[in-house]
Design a protein around this motif. Structure first.
Motif, PDB file in Angstrom:
ATOM      1  N   TYR A  40     -62.941 -50.544  67.789  1.00  0.00           N
ATOM      2  CA  TYR A  40     -61.665 -49.951  67.401  1.00  0.00           C
ATOM      3  C   TYR A  40     -60.642 -51.057  67.177  1.00  0.00           C
ATOM      4  CZ  TYR A  40     -63.790 -45.786  69.516  1.00  0.00           C
ATOM      5  OH  TYR A  40     -64.631 -44.767  69.843  1.00  0.00           O
ATOM      6  N   ARG A  41     -59.794 -50.870  66.170  1.00  0.00           N
ATOM      7  CA  ARG A  41     -58.743 -51.846  65.879  1.00  0.00           C
ATOM      8  C   ARG A  41     -57.511 -51.653  66.754  1.00  0.00           C
ATOM      9  NH1 ARG A  41     -61.098 -50.643  60.881  1.00  0.00           N
ATOM     10  NH2 ARG A  41     -61.606 -52.449  59.578  1.00  0.00           N
ATOM     11  N   SER A  42     -57.335 -50.440  67.282  1.00  0.00           N
ATOM     12  CA  SER A  42     -56.133 -50.112  68.049  1.00  0.00           C
ATOM     13  C   SER A  42     -56.392 -48.876  68.892  1.00  0.00           C
ATOM     14  CB  SER A  42     -54.957 -49.831  67.097  1.00  0.00           C
ATOM     15  OG  SER A  42     -55.247 -48.688  66.298  1.00  0.00           O
ATOM     16  N   VAL A  43     -55.468 -48.597  69.788  1.00  0.00           N
ATOM     17  CA  VAL A  43     -55.560 -47.369  70.581  1.00  0.00           C
ATOM     18  C   VAL A  43     -55.459 -46.151  69.666  1.00  0.00           C
ATOM     19  CG1 VAL A  43     -54.405 -45.973  72.338  1.00  0.00           C
ATOM     20  CG2 VAL A  43     -54.657 -48.441  72.674  1.00  0.00           C
ATOM     21  N   GLU A  44     -54.596 -46.260  68.645  1.00  0.00           N
ATOM     22  CA  GLU A  44     -54.443 -45.146  67.704  1.00  0.00           C
ATOM     23  C   GLU A  44     -55.758 -44.849  66.987  1.00  0.00           C
ATOM     24  OE1 GLU A  44     -50.656 -46.750  68.771  1.00  0.00           O
ATOM     25  OE2 GLU A  44     -52.395 -47.751  67.874  1.00  0.00           O
ATOM     26  N   GLU A  45     -56.454 -45.913  66.554  1.00  0.00           N
ATOM     27  CA  GLU A  45     -57.738 -45.692  65.885  1.00  0.00           C
ATOM     28  C   GLU A  45     -58.762 -45.123  66.866  1.00  0.00           C
ATOM     29  OE1 GLU A  45     -59.736 -48.155  62.531  1.00  0.00           O
ATOM     30  OE2 GLU A  45     -60.584 -48.941  64.400  1.00  0.00           O
ATOM     31  N   GLN A  46     -58.746 -45.605  68.093  1.00  0.00           N
ATOM     32  CA  GLN A  46     -59.645 -45.070  69.112  1.00  0.00           C
ATOM     33  C   GLN A  46     -59.449 -43.564  69.263  1.00  0.00           C
ATOM     34  OE1 GLN A  46     -58.624 -45.871  73.221  1.00  0.00           O
ATOM     35  NE2 GLN A  46     -60.764 -46.340  73.693  1.00  0.00           N
ATOM     36  N   ASN A  47     -58.198 -43.136  69.387  1.00  0.00           N
ATOM     37  CA  ASN A  47     -57.904 -41.711  69.556  1.00  0.00           C
ATOM     38  C   ASN A  47     -58.307 -40.903  68.326  1.00  0.00           C
ATOM     39  OD1 ASN A  47     -56.845 -42.149  72.108  1.00  0.00           O
ATOM     40  ND2 ASN A  47     -54.747 -42.431  71.363  1.00  0.00           N
ATOM     41  N   THR A  48     -58.044 -41.467  67.147  1.00  0.00           N
ATOM     42  CA  THR A  48     -58.398 -40.773  65.902  1.00  0.00           C
ATOM     43  C   THR A  48     -59.897 -40.591  65.791  1.00  0.00           C
ATOM     44  OG1 THR A  48     -56.459 -41.666  64.779  1.00  0.00           O
ATOM     45  CG2 THR A  48     -58.262 -40.861  63.387  1.00  0.00           C
ATOM     46  N   TYR A  49     -60.643 -41.661  66.061  1.00  0.00           N
ATOM     47  CA  TYR A  49     -62.106 -41.601  65.936  1.00  0.00           C
ATOM     48  C   TYR A  49     -62.716 -40.659  66.971  1.00  0.00           C
ATOM     49  CZ  TYR A  49     -62.581 -45.385  62.490  1.00  0.00           C
ATOM     50  OH  TYR A  49     -62.542 -46.133  61.347  1.00  0.00           O
ATOM     51  N   LEU A  50     -62.198 -40.711  68.192  1.00  0.00           N
ATOM     52  CA  LEU A  50     -62.735 -39.819  69.224  1.00  0.00           C
ATOM     53  C   LEU A  50     -62.486 -38.349  68.867  1.00  0.00           C
ATOM     54  CD1 LEU A  50     -61.813 -41.806  72.459  1.00  0.00           C
ATOM     55  CD2 LEU A  50     -64.084 -41.474  71.456  1.00  0.00           C
ATOM     56  N   ALA A  51     -61.339 -38.079  68.253  1.00  0.00           N
ATOM     57  CA  ALA A  51     -61.067 -36.712  67.803  1.00  0.00           C
ATOM     58  C   ALA A  51     -62.022 -36.309  66.684  1.00  0.00           C
ATOM     59  CB  ALA A  51     -59.611 -36.595  67.331  1.00  0.00           C
TER      60      ALA A  51
END
Length: 358
Positions: A93-104
């Motif tokens: 993941y590039r960022s926490v935001e991307e982590q959250n988006t991908y997990l969703a």
């Protein structure tokens, strides 16, 4: 008749189609130019069901991926050569935001079959920058394209069904019942020339959109990761201590020359991903036979029914070729229609516009 099919071009498309037709009991003659550069030989050969920054499921992934594994796996067994490598793709993941988006996104039933529920991020940490963890894509892998092409070439050469020569369309005579070439007759000519199809007098009107891509080969002695890692660039293990790094995408300066700009871009991306030292030992370039609508170009010429095309597979040649070669073979045998999304009938208006009519 000399053979049922004369196939021009022995890249991924031509090789897969030739083998598919051979398996159906058809006699095929493959023609390939020794002088023309090959996009396939520079291809990483990766197949990946989830692509792009938005983690988009590959078009027709549910059909393509089971089919390609069966196709290449059975071909390996018959020829006694290994070129299919199944693996996962780790995407930090590039960022926490991307982590959250991908997990969703992974909660989507269409995405779930292609991701691991649990990832050992710690095992990557000494070698890869992954402060936010990462996602593992399953049902992925790569085909060793040079080994695959050489095995197909050897198979047909042993049967005197491979001709290494420059194909000149001036030597071709097209008739209603087939084609003549160098004193031999064939039921159909199928053109599989990749980016060189723009020079084909029968199909130069098709909406090609070629993409230039460059890869690096690097050596690393302290990098034990055996699967593919992808963030901005991919790191793909090829053999002991040798890895491919790619790839660039450019729609200008479409030629077969490697560039320092391409090398610098890949190195910059690699520095942001990799923690261990490496040595660049090679650089390769290819022109991907992409199309404007990102769909293959498959079918028969609007006027000359003895001339067909199997092309435009773009960046996903190893994924698309087996499934659509099987569909094209059914179409050629009169068993079923082609998928409208790949059938060149969708572009016939370009031919009939009269600007480039053969």
């Amino acid at each position: 008749m000399t053979a049922d099919y004369l196939i021009v071009g022995q890249g991924i498309a031509g090789s897969v189609l030739a083998w598919t037709l051979h398996q159906r009991g058809k006699k095929v003659v493959l023609v390939n130019s020794p002088k023309r550069p090959s996009a396939s030989l520079a291809a990483a050969g990766i197949f990946n069901p989830l692509t792009g920054k938005k983690l988009v499921r590959t078009w027709k992934a549910d059909q393509l991926f089971p089919f390609l594994k069966t196709f290449y796996g059975s071909l390996e067994q018959e020829l006694g050569i290994r070129f299919l490598h199944t693996t996962t793709i780790y995407r930090p993941y590039r960022s926490v935001e991307e982590q959250n988006t991908y997990l969703a996104l992974t909660a989507d039933p269409a995405i779930q079959p292609y991701v691991n529920e649990w990832v050992d991020n710690q095992s990557y940490r000494p070698y890869i920058h992954n402060p936010f963890g990462g996602l593992e894509v399953t049902q992925a892998g790569w085909v060793d394209v040079p080994v695959f092409l050489e095995s197909i070439r050897g198979f047909f050469r042993a049967r005197s069904q491979f001709v290494e020569t420059d194909f000149d369309f001036k030597e071709l005579e097209v008739r209603e019942e087939g084609v003549l070439w160098r004193g031999q007759s064939f039921g159909k000519l199928i053109c599989c020339e990749g980016p060189h199809a723009r020079e084909n007098p029968f199909f130069d009107w098709l909406p090609y959109n070629p993409v230039k891509g460059q890869l690096l080969e690097v050596r690393m002695d302290r990098y034990p990761i055996t699967n593919i890692v992808n963030q901005g660039v991919f790191i793909m293990p090829v053999e002991s201590n040798l890895y491919r790094i790619g790839a660039t995408y450019t729609w200008h300066d479409i030629d077969w020359q490697t560039t320092e700009d391409g090398k610098a871009f890949l190195i910059q991306k690699l520095h942001g991903l990799l923690k261990v030292p490496y040595e660049v030992v090679g650089q390769a370039v290819g022109i991907r036979p992409a199309t404007k609508d990102r769909r293959p170009l498959i079918g028969l010429h609007p006027v000359e029914s003895a001339v067909g095309i199997f092309n435009g597979l773009g960046t996903k040649g190893v994924s698309l070729a087996p499934f659509f070669a099987d569909q094209f073979a059914d179409f050629l045998e009169g068993r079923k229609e082609l998928d409208p999304e790949v059938n060149i009938e969708r572009t016939f208006s370009l031919y009939y516009s009269g600007k480039n009519v053969v």
